[in-house]
Scaffold this active site. Structure first.
Site, PDB file in Angstrom:
ATOM      1  N   ASP A 173       0.850  -1.197   0.000  1.00 52.74           N
ATOM      2  CA  ASP A 173       0.000   0.000   0.000  1.00 52.74           C
ATOM      3  C   ASP A 173       0.889   1.251   0.000  1.00 52.74           C
ATOM      4  O   ASP A 173       1.813   1.358   0.817  1.00 52.74           O
ATOM      5  CB  ASP A 173      -0.861  -0.048   1.277  1.00 52.74           C
ATOM      6  N   ASP A 211       2.918   5.045  -5.398  1.00 54.06           N
ATOM      7  CA  ASP A 211       2.136   6.271  -5.193  1.00 54.06           C
ATOM      8  C   ASP A 211       3.019   7.485  -5.453  1.00 54.06           C
ATOM      9  O   ASP A 211       3.692   7.992  -4.561  1.00 54.06           O
ATOM     10  CB  ASP A 211       1.575   6.307  -3.771  1.00 54.06           C
ATOM     11  N   HIS A 243      -7.969   9.924   3.675  1.00 46.57           N
ATOM     12  CA  HIS A 243      -7.443   8.964   4.650  1.00 46.57           C
ATOM     13  C   HIS A 243      -7.764   9.385   6.082  1.00 46.57           C
ATOM     14  O   HIS A 243      -7.826  10.567   6.381  1.00 46.57           O
ATOM     15  CB  HIS A 243      -5.925   8.833   4.485  1.00 46.57           C
ATOM     16  N   GLY A 244      -7.930   8.396   6.955  1.00 51.52           N
ATOM     17  CA  GLY A 244      -8.106   8.674   8.379  1.00 51.52           C
ATOM     18  C   GLY A 244      -9.567   8.666   8.800  1.00 51.52           C
ATOM     19  O   GLY A 244     -10.469   8.392   8.001  1.00 51.52           O
ATOM     20  N   SER A 291     -12.954   4.179   4.444  1.00 52.43           N
ATOM     21  CA  SER A 291     -13.593   3.742   5.693  1.00 52.43           C
ATOM     22  C   SER A 291     -14.864   4.552   5.939  1.00 52.43           C
ATOM     23  O   SER A 291     -14.937   5.734   5.586  1.00 52.43           O
ATOM     24  CB  SER A 291     -12.627   3.923   6.866  1.00 52.43           C
ATOM     25  N   ASN A 333     -10.259   0.384  -0.357  1.00 53.25           N
ATOM     26  CA  ASN A 333      -9.259   0.303   0.721  1.00 53.25           C
ATOM     27  C   ASN A 333      -9.840   0.677   2.073  1.00 53.25           C
ATOM     28  O   ASN A 333     -10.417   1.756   2.226  1.00 53.25           O
ATOM     29  CB  ASN A 333      -8.122   1.297   0.433  1.00 53.25           C
ATOM     30  N   ILE A 334      -9.615  -0.202   3.042  1.00 54.10           N
ATOM     31  CA  ILE A 334     -10.157   0.031   4.386  1.00 54.10           C
ATOM     32  C   ILE A 334      -9.076  -0.225   5.436  1.00 54.10           C
ATOM     33  O   ILE A 334      -8.535  -1.328   5.521  1.00 54.10           O
ATOM     34  CB  ILE A 334     -11.379  -0.882   4.628  1.00 54.10           C
ATOM     35  N   ASP A 335      -8.764   0.790   6.191  1.00 54.56           N
ATOM     36  CA  ASP A 335      -7.830   0.651   7.304  1.00 54.56           C
ATOM     37  C   ASP A 335      -8.425   1.260   8.580  1.00 54.56           C
ATOM     38  O   ASP A 335      -8.542   0.586   9.605  1.00 54.56           O
ATOM     39  CB  ASP A 335      -6.492   1.336   6.958  1.00 54.56           C
TER      40      ASP A 335
HETATM   41  P1  13P Z   1      -9.060   4.733   5.389  1.00 56.68           P
HETATM   42  O1  13P Z   1      -8.221   5.631   6.243  1.00 56.68           O
HETATM   43  O2  13P Z   1     -10.316   5.409   4.973  1.00 56.68           O
HETATM   44  O3  13P Z   1      -9.310   3.420   6.024  1.00 56.68           O
HETATM   45  O4  13P Z   1      -8.238   4.451   4.039  1.00 56.68           O
HETATM   46  C1  13P Z   1      -7.289   3.420   3.976  1.00 56.68           C
HETATM   47  C2  13P Z   1      -6.473   3.471   2.730  1.00 56.68           C
HETATM   48  O5  13P Z   1      -6.765   4.146   1.761  1.00 56.68           O
HETATM   49  C3  13P Z   1      -5.264   2.632   2.710  1.00 56.68           C
HETATM   50  O6  13P Z   1      -4.515   2.836   1.545  1.00 56.68           O
HETATM   51  O1  G3H Z   2      -3.443   4.871   3.614  1.00 56.44           O
HETATM   52  C1  G3H Z   2      -2.765   4.541   4.577  1.00 56.44           C
HETATM   53  C2  G3H Z   2      -3.108   3.398   5.432  1.00 56.44           C
HETATM   54  O2  G3H Z   2      -4.159   3.719   6.304  1.00 56.44           O
HETATM   55  C3  G3H Z   2      -1.892   2.903   6.146  1.00 56.44           C
HETATM   56  O3  G3H Z   2      -1.602   3.674   7.251  1.00 56.44           O
HETATM   57  O4  G3H Z   2       0.810   4.131   6.868  1.00 56.44           O
HETATM   58  O5  G3H Z   2      -0.219   4.427   9.150  1.00 56.44           O
HETATM   59  O6  G3H Z   2       0.146   2.138   8.199  1.00 56.44           O
HETATM   60  P1  G3H Z   2      -0.119   3.593   7.921  1.00 56.44           P
HETATM   61 ZN    ZN Z   3      -4.632   4.852   0.806  1.00 53.42          ZN
END
Ligand code: 13P
Ligand code: G3H
Ligand code: ZN
Length: 311
Positions: free
Chosen positions: A82, A104, A180-181, A216, A256-258
């Protein structure tokens, strides 16, 4: 089945009008929660690893955890880098067994983005690995880099054909208003995504898989548990699930979901500690975090992505 490529997954998802969830993994409990959920509903999966995750858990541990998940579930699972920031990290993941990488270079100029993406594509394709690239810039925080809303920019549909044909990339992440976030939209405002941009991009790139980052939904259930057990997340607003469902029926093949995983796991652990402050065995509180991740991912697969039954 070994860890697979995303090529076949994306072709079926595009034709079938659903999307594959790409979930960020950092440790064993997260890998297990996600893959056990996918196994319950027979869904293909992408597990993705950021530079920060590789630093935290180390490449070899993550690689073996994903291989173990594949052995445990028998599901088609792709392992993806990622937000690769440069050629070196992409090469290291390609050499180290990943089946897909993202380069990226979206913060660079159009020409520099093309040059770097092309360099990664040439190396990746020589090694049987596919490449996701990005055009347009998302707001938010990723790997400690913060992009303000003013510095973010939507993807320009008029650029995508030239970008894809000159780079040879296999999928394209676009910016249509996600970020993001946990804090995506201002409290009190109505979340909006630029579906007109997505439509125009897919018209110009028929059959080509599109990726949505920052997807997310910041599920109220987990935010409420966190807020009831220590507070701090009061005004977090995510991407509405009906918008993601709509995107999944269109050209978007990877979502994408984190942040949602982080919130679910944190909610479980905080709740557990508030109920049982006397506990100190990590297995007790990590079990609850893993259970919440399993519940979250199952719901995403069935009610948002539509990839259940497609493994
Ligand atoms: P979220 O922060 O919305 O989960 O996005 C995650 C993401 O895009 C990881 O690449
Ligand atoms: O888009 C980013 C992801 O949420 C990964 O986050 O770089 O803090 O692991 P991270
Ligand atoms: Zn991302």
């Amino acid at each position: 089945m070994p860890i697979v490529s995303t090529t076949e997954m994306f072709r079926k998802a595009y034709d079938g009008g659903y999307a594959i969830g790409a979930f960020n993994v950092n440790n064993m409990e997260i890998v297990q929660g996600i893959t056990e959920a996918a196994a319950e509903v027979n869904s293909p999966l992408i597990l993705q690893v950021s530079a920060g995750a590789r630093k935290y858990a180390k490449h070899a541990y993550l690689m073996k955890l994903v291989e173990a998940a594949e052995i445990d579930t028998g599901l088609p699972i792709a392992l993806h880098l990622d937000h690769g920031a440069d050629f070196e990290i992409c090469k290291s993941c390609i050499d180290g067994g990943f089946t897909s990488v993202m380069i990226d270079a979206s913060s660079k100029s159009f020409e520099d983005n093309i040059a770097l993406t092309k360099q990664v594509v040439e190396y990746a394709h020589d090694h049987g690995v596919v490449v996701e690239a990005e055009l347009g810039t998302l707001a938010g925080v990723e790997d400690e880099v913060k992009v303000s809303a003013e510095d973010s920019s939507y993807t320009r549909p008029e650029d995508v054909e030239e970008f894809v044909s000159r780079t040879g990339c296999d999928s394209l992440a676009i910016a249509i208003g996600t970020s993001h976030g946990a804090y995506k939209f201002k409290p009190g405002t109505k979340p909006q995504l630029r579906f007109d941009i997505l439509e125009e991009v897919s018209r110009r790139l028929p059959g080509f898989p599109i990726v949505l980052h920052g997807a997310s939904s910041v599920i109220p259930k987990y935010v409420n548990i966190i807020n009831a057990n220590g507070g701090a997340l009061v005004d977090a607003i995510g991407v509405p699930e009906d918008m993601l469902r709509k995107a999944a029926t269109m050209a978007v093949c990877k979502i994408n979901i984190d942040s949602d995983l982080r919130l679910a796991m944190t909610a479980g652990i905080r709740e557990h500690f508030c109920e049982h402050p006397e506990h100190f065995d990590p297995r007790q509180y990590l079990t609850v975090g893993r259970d919440y991740i399993r519940e979250l991912v199952k719901d995403k697969i069935v009610n948002v992505l539509g990839s259940d039954g497609k493994a």
